[in-house]
Design an enzyme around this catalytic site. Sequence first.
Site, PDB file in Angstrom:
ATOM      1  CB  SER A  84      -8.073   3.616   3.172  1.00  0.00           C
ATOM      2  OG  SER A  84      -7.283   3.053   3.799  1.00  0.00           O
ATOM      3  CE  LYS A 142      -3.695   2.024   2.654  1.00  0.00           C
ATOM      4  NZ  LYS A 142      -4.642   1.821   3.814  1.00  0.00           N
ATOM      5  CB  SER A 151      -8.049   0.684   5.883  1.00  0.00           C
ATOM      6  OG  SER A 151      -8.994   1.922   5.768  1.00  0.00           O
TER       7      SER A 151
HETATM    8  N1  GLN Z   1     -12.880   3.571   6.600  1.00  0.00           N
HETATM    9  C1  GLN Z   1     -12.393   4.273   7.892  1.00  0.00           C
HETATM   10  C2  GLN Z   1     -11.966   5.607   7.724  1.00  0.00           C
HETATM   11  O1  GLN Z   1     -12.289   6.322   6.766  1.00  0.00           O
HETATM   12  C3  GLN Z   1     -11.087   3.610   8.137  1.00  0.00           C
HETATM   13  C4  GLN Z   1      -9.883   3.797   7.392  1.00  0.00           C
HETATM   14  C5  GLN Z   1      -8.543   3.042   7.566  1.00  0.00           C
HETATM   15  O2  GLN Z   1      -8.898   2.009   8.345  1.00  0.00           O
HETATM   16  N2  GLN Z   1      -7.504   3.387   7.346  1.00  0.00           N
HETATM   17  O3  GLN Z   1     -11.250   6.415   8.625  1.00  0.00           O
END
Ligand code: GLN
Length: 490
Positions: free
Chosen positions: A151, A76, A175
């Site tokens: 994400s 990532k 995420s």
């Molecule tokens: N979807 C969550 C957010 O928007 C989690 C994001 C993540 O785990 N990096 O914060």
Amino acid sequence: MADITALTLLQIRDAIGQRSLSSVEVTTAFLDRIERLNPRLNALHEIYRDRALQRAGQVDAGQITGPLAGVPVVIKDNMCTAYGHTTCSSKMLENFAAPYTATAVARLEAAGAIVLGKSVMDEFAMGSSTEHSAHGVVKNPWALDYVPGGSSGGSAAAVAAELCPAALGSDTGGSIRQPAALTGTVGLKPTYGRVSRWGLVAFASSLDQIGTFTHDVEDAALLLGVIAGHDPLDSTSAPAPVDDYLAALSMTSPTPAKLRIGLPREYLSDANHPAVTAMMDQAIASFRSAGAEIVDVALPHTQYGIPTYYIVCTAEASSNLARYDGVRYGHRSAQAEELLDVYSLSRAEGFGAEVKRRIMLGTYVLSSGYYDAYYLRALKARRLIKGDFDAAFERCDVILCPTTTGPAFKLGAKTEDPLTMYLNDVYTVNCNLAGLPGVSLPGGLAKVEDVSLPIGLQLMGPAFAEGKLLQVAKLYQTLTDHHRQRPKAI
Ligand code: GLN
């Protein structure tokens, strides 16, 4: 033998070890598939073809050895690499070349893995659909007009589409697990502190954790064993010894003795898609028939998870992202004439809308007068959420629940409505708030309009109980076989 790109990490490693495949052959197969399919999926932003092939050659020549010798992986784009760029899919870091490599990536490479490229993500890991990205949206390989989750959507889509056998992601509030669920992959978020965060660009430091995307549980166990462990460069990384997670999997036959699986009713909401409800019913029946005991557990503070998470993570983000001031690195506005303009114009131009929203929310909840009303209360709620889990794990070994309420949604369906987007994380954030390990497993397919899309089953365990968690995950995999389903859309 099946197509090279359909193989698991373990199969590839063993084939290279036995010399039935060369690492160059394997690396080339994945690079060619990336070249063919990535333009349609946009899973990867940067591809290190020459470097990958050079390292593959060194593996074949016996110059690089190790438990992952020759196996390709994707990273990532919020993990620093001393080669290429580390952009967090943000204009702010468009040309940022990190001077060092993140510990988790360095450990993979020291074990012989070959980094093929960096994956597209929601900007600074803020999002649940990989649509908030300066590098374009990522498509779900199961149906190209659907999101892959986020994400870490690029890493998830890359594994699902067989652009790589495994990828690293980061999980702050879901995420890894949410995109894994939405792409039919195995997504493992280890205990907070199990994997070093050194070189992971910080979003919310008390929640961030690096983990893996793979096709099956064995591969997750193999990778975790390599990336886990104490790192003197990250004071929050735990000194707890690293188990041989892969070996522990083959010791279970087939159900760990006296396995107690906790079922939290708070996660069995009417809002769940019928396919998710059916998946849970089937999982409960399968585990029971395998000899496990299903016990009801209560996680009464679950309902505070989303507000608590979005206060804590935005507060930490507003502080972490203060470093992007246009001075030392990152985007600097060409329009700035004085110092204050350097800060404000660089940030206004460099950050996307969602990141700005989080910085503003976080600054608000930390500001004097609101700190007690929001931030402090969120910390108290976080303690209660953790307390729920502590009590539940007195009565069970692992907790079973869905990863999300339903399958993927259409591209663009939620981008105009941040609150609806935030609600995607309703079943994942509590695990992060409590610092626990969680894994999402392929749980079958749900019919949506004219397509079939994956859904995910989540297991959560006590801190540092990844060994047990993966054993139960493996049992589910053995009982169901959902992990063998692969997308046909591309
Ligand atoms: N979807 C969550 C957010 O928007 C989690 C994001 C993540 O785990 N990096 O914060």
